[in-house]
Scaffold this active site. Structure first.
Site, PDB file in Angstrom:
ATOM      1  N   HIS A 184      43.110 -26.708   0.046  1.00 24.65           N
ATOM      2  CA  HIS A 184      44.404 -26.294   0.593  1.00 24.65           C
ATOM      3  C   HIS A 184      45.161 -27.418   1.296  1.00 24.65           C
ATOM      4  O   HIS A 184      46.320 -27.264   1.637  1.00 24.65           O
ATOM      5  CB  HIS A 184      44.226 -25.131   1.568  1.00 24.65           C
ATOM      6  CG  HIS A 184      43.738 -25.569   2.919  1.00 24.65           C
ATOM      7  ND1 HIS A 184      42.419 -25.847   3.174  1.00 24.65           N
ATOM      8  CD2 HIS A 184      44.400 -25.808   4.072  1.00 24.65           C
ATOM      9  CE1 HIS A 184      42.301 -26.224   4.433  1.00 24.65           C
ATOM     10  NE2 HIS A 184      43.478 -26.212   5.007  1.00 24.65           N
TER      11      HIS A 184
HETATM   12  C1  UD1 Z   1      47.858 -25.070   7.991  1.00 24.22           C
HETATM   13  C2  UD1 Z   1      47.535 -26.323   8.804  1.00 24.22           C
HETATM   14  C3  UD1 Z   1      46.214 -26.903   8.324  1.00 24.22           C
HETATM   15  C4  UD1 Z   1      45.119 -25.862   8.352  1.00 24.22           C
HETATM   16  C5  UD1 Z   1      45.567 -24.660   7.543  1.00 24.22           C
HETATM   17  C6  UD1 Z   1      44.536 -23.567   7.563  1.00 24.22           C
HETATM   18  C7  UD1 Z   1      49.529 -27.544   9.559  1.00 24.22           C
HETATM   19  C8  UD1 Z   1      50.347 -28.765   9.399  1.00 24.22           C
HETATM   20  N1  UD1 Z   1      48.550 -27.349   8.652  1.00 24.22           N
HETATM   21  O1  UD1 Z   1      48.082 -25.478   6.661  1.00 24.22           O
HETATM   22  O2  UD1 Z   1      45.842 -27.949   9.189  1.00 24.22           O
HETATM   23  O3  UD1 Z   1      43.947 -26.399   7.783  1.00 24.22           O
HETATM   24  O4  UD1 Z   1      46.798 -24.165   8.089  1.00 24.22           O
HETATM   25  O5  UD1 Z   1      44.759 -22.650   6.541  1.00 24.22           O
HETATM   26  O6  UD1 Z   1      49.750 -26.785  10.483  1.00 24.22           O
HETATM   27  N2  UD1 Z   1      51.705 -19.371   3.035  1.00 24.22           N
HETATM   28  C9  UD1 Z   1      51.765 -18.073   2.603  1.00 24.22           C
HETATM   29  N3  UD1 Z   1      51.325 -17.103   3.458  1.00 24.22           N
HETATM   30  C10 UD1 Z   1      50.861 -17.376   4.710  1.00 24.22           C
HETATM   31  C11 UD1 Z   1      50.834 -18.710   5.142  1.00 24.22           C
HETATM   32  C12 UD1 Z   1      51.257 -19.698   4.293  1.00 24.22           C
HETATM   33  O7  UD1 Z   1      52.169 -17.800   1.491  1.00 24.22           O
HETATM   34  O8  UD1 Z   1      50.463 -16.430   5.430  1.00 24.22           O
HETATM   35  C13 UD1 Z   1      52.140 -20.428   2.108  1.00 24.22           C
HETATM   36  C14 UD1 Z   1      53.582 -20.780   2.211  1.00 24.22           C
HETATM   37  O9  UD1 Z   1      54.036 -21.110   0.951  1.00 24.22           O
HETATM   38  C15 UD1 Z   1      53.578 -22.014   3.057  1.00 24.22           C
HETATM   39  C16 UD1 Z   1      52.281 -22.684   2.633  1.00 24.22           C
HETATM   40  O10 UD1 Z   1      51.387 -21.613   2.376  1.00 24.22           O
HETATM   41  O11 UD1 Z   1      54.697 -22.782   2.850  1.00 24.22           O
HETATM   42  C17 UD1 Z   1      51.705 -23.619   3.630  1.00 24.22           C
HETATM   43  O12 UD1 Z   1      51.554 -22.962   4.887  1.00 24.22           O
HETATM   44  P1  UD1 Z   1      51.638 -23.808   6.237  1.00 24.22           P
HETATM   45  O13 UD1 Z   1      51.654 -22.891   7.387  1.00 24.22           O
HETATM   46  O14 UD1 Z   1      52.766 -24.776   6.132  1.00 24.22           O
HETATM   47  O15 UD1 Z   1      50.357 -24.693   6.275  1.00 24.22           O
HETATM   48  P2  UD1 Z   1      48.893 -24.544   5.656  1.00 24.22           P
HETATM   49  O16 UD1 Z   1      48.899 -25.215   4.336  1.00 24.22           O
HETATM   50  O17 UD1 Z   1      48.371 -23.156   5.708  1.00 24.22           O
END
Ligand code: UD1
Length: 359
Positions: free
Chosen positions: A209
């Site tokens: 991820h």
């Molecule tokens: C975040 C943390 C990472 C951690 C991870 C745990 C940062 C910079 N990164 O990354 O360090 O290891 O969480 O999982 O804070 N999305 C959904 N549903 C959700 C959440 C996210 O669809 O409930 C999708 C969205 O497209 C979003 C993408 O996942 O844009 C990334 O989510 P984001 O919160 O930016 O960071 P993570 O990749 O989850």
């Protein structure tokens, strides 16, 4: 000497690994003090958030900010505005932040500007890779914290080399306690092995991820090629970020790669303890694999959990297809597995450090 005064603590959570850490800390805080939980809404899907609150019996957050996804600036800014309002109104004694996500950064920044002391749980970790958003968050949050609660001696040494001896404490890792409690429950209750159609000891558990892997088409392709080249069953609970990246790249996975939706903590623990091998770019899962005695192949070029590689239970393979395939086939862990990152009682130690610092 009796207990110090009752403290008013605000804990900031937002992303999956923080829910696990907060579950353990929240119990220890609420045993003697008052806690308010702010959920930034960084993770919002039921499978990424609500399931953790249910399974880990985390008290419902008093505040839900609904910051959601977006660019780093948008996401962090939305959290910052929301957290600041709550902290300004409530003026807690401490703000507790966890790990290295954008929620951690927003919580610490809002608090420090209001002169509310910050305690950082999982302080001092470094990958020395400034391209990782998490590394930027770690360095900044440690700098802004009055108390830095470290899981390892390496973390303490990292902070010392950055001039942060004062307020730095070696406490161990709060996630060990969560895992220990979850293992018997997972064995009893989880049916995820049947859902994924795998047998104990006869599959690889893989997770991918990290932005550095999902947002770089070459790295993502190389990891997928490696998973497809292996023949034993691989269970891959897919983070929504990775699903989107795979769809966008039009990359397909072979049938032996059992792609499942993101799983809650109990199912994840069941998948972990039943696995022959873990393959991951997650930080938390590297430690959990070590504690559970499952060898780990890490899909990164560096790790913050260097002790797991030094002990011979974790190997770094980056995103090279050949190295991933080779490690999956041949990596054998060392004979001994010394205790790392503390055991139960870490959260209680953190709370007593907060008490002492408040006296
Ligand atoms: C975040 C943390 C990472 C951690 C991870 C745990 C940062 C910079 N990164 O990354 O360090 O290891 O969480 O999982 O804070 N999305 C959904 N549903 C959700 C959440 C996210 O669809 O409930 C999708 C969205 O497209 C979003 C993408 O996942 O844009 C990334 O989510 P984001 O919160 O930016 O960071 P993570 O990749 O989850």
């Amino acid at each position: 000497m009796g207990r110090p005064r009752r403290l008013r603590v605000v804990s900031i959570v937002g992303a999956r690994p923080q829910f696990v850490k907060a579950a353990v800390m929240s119990r220890a805080i609420r045993a003697h003090h008052d806690e308010v939980i702010i959920h930034t809404g960084q993770h919002y899907d039921a499978a990424m958030s609500a399931v953790f609150f249910e399974e880990l019996a985390i008290p419902a957050p008093e505040f839900q900010l609904g910051a959601g996804s977006g660019s780093h600036g948008q996401q962090t800014a939305a959290m910052l505005v929301g957290i600041e309002q709550i902290l300004e109104a409530g003026r807690p004694d401490w703000v507790v932040t966890f790990g290295d996500t954008n929620s951690t950064l927003a919580g610490a920044l809002a608090a420090v500007k209001l002169r509310i002391p910050v305690a950082h749980v999982e302080a001092g970790l470094r990958s020395f890779n400034w391209n990782m958003p998490e590394e930027i968050n770690r360095v900044l949050v440690d700098r802004m914290s009055m108390l830095r609660l470290c899981p390892s001696e390496t973390a303490v040494a990292n902070l010392a080399s950055e001039g942060m001896q004062q307020g730095t404490h070696l406490v161990g890792d709060v996630m060990a306690e969560a895992l220990e409690m979850a293992i018997p429950v997972a064995r009893r209750r989880s049916t995820i092995l049947a859902t994924a159609n795998v047998r104990d000891g006869a599959y690889i558990l893989a997770t991918v991820h990290r932005a550095e892997n999902t947002d770089d088409p070459l790295r993502l392709r190389a990891i997928v090629d490696a998973l497809n080249a292996l023949t034993e069953p691989i269970v891959l609970p897919l983070h929504p970020r990775t699903r989107k990246a795979l769809d966008a790249a039009g990359v397909g996975l072979a049938p032996h790669v059992r792609v499942i939706a993101p799983v809650g903590y109990i199912d994840m623990v069941r998948l972990l303890i039943g696995a022959r091998l873990v393959m991951t770019d997650s930080g938390g899962l590297q430690k959990e694999a070590y504690w559970a005695g499952i060898p780990c192949v890490t899909l990164r070029d560096e790790t913050e959990w260097v002790e797991t590689t030094e002990c011979g239970w974790n190997v770094l393979v980056g995103a090279s297809s050949e190295r991933i395939v080779d490690a999956a086939r041949t990596f054998a862990p060392a004979a001994g597995r010394p205790a790392l990152y503390g055991g139960p009682g870490v959260a209680a130690t953190c709370v007593s450090i907060l008490e002492r610092a408040s006296a």
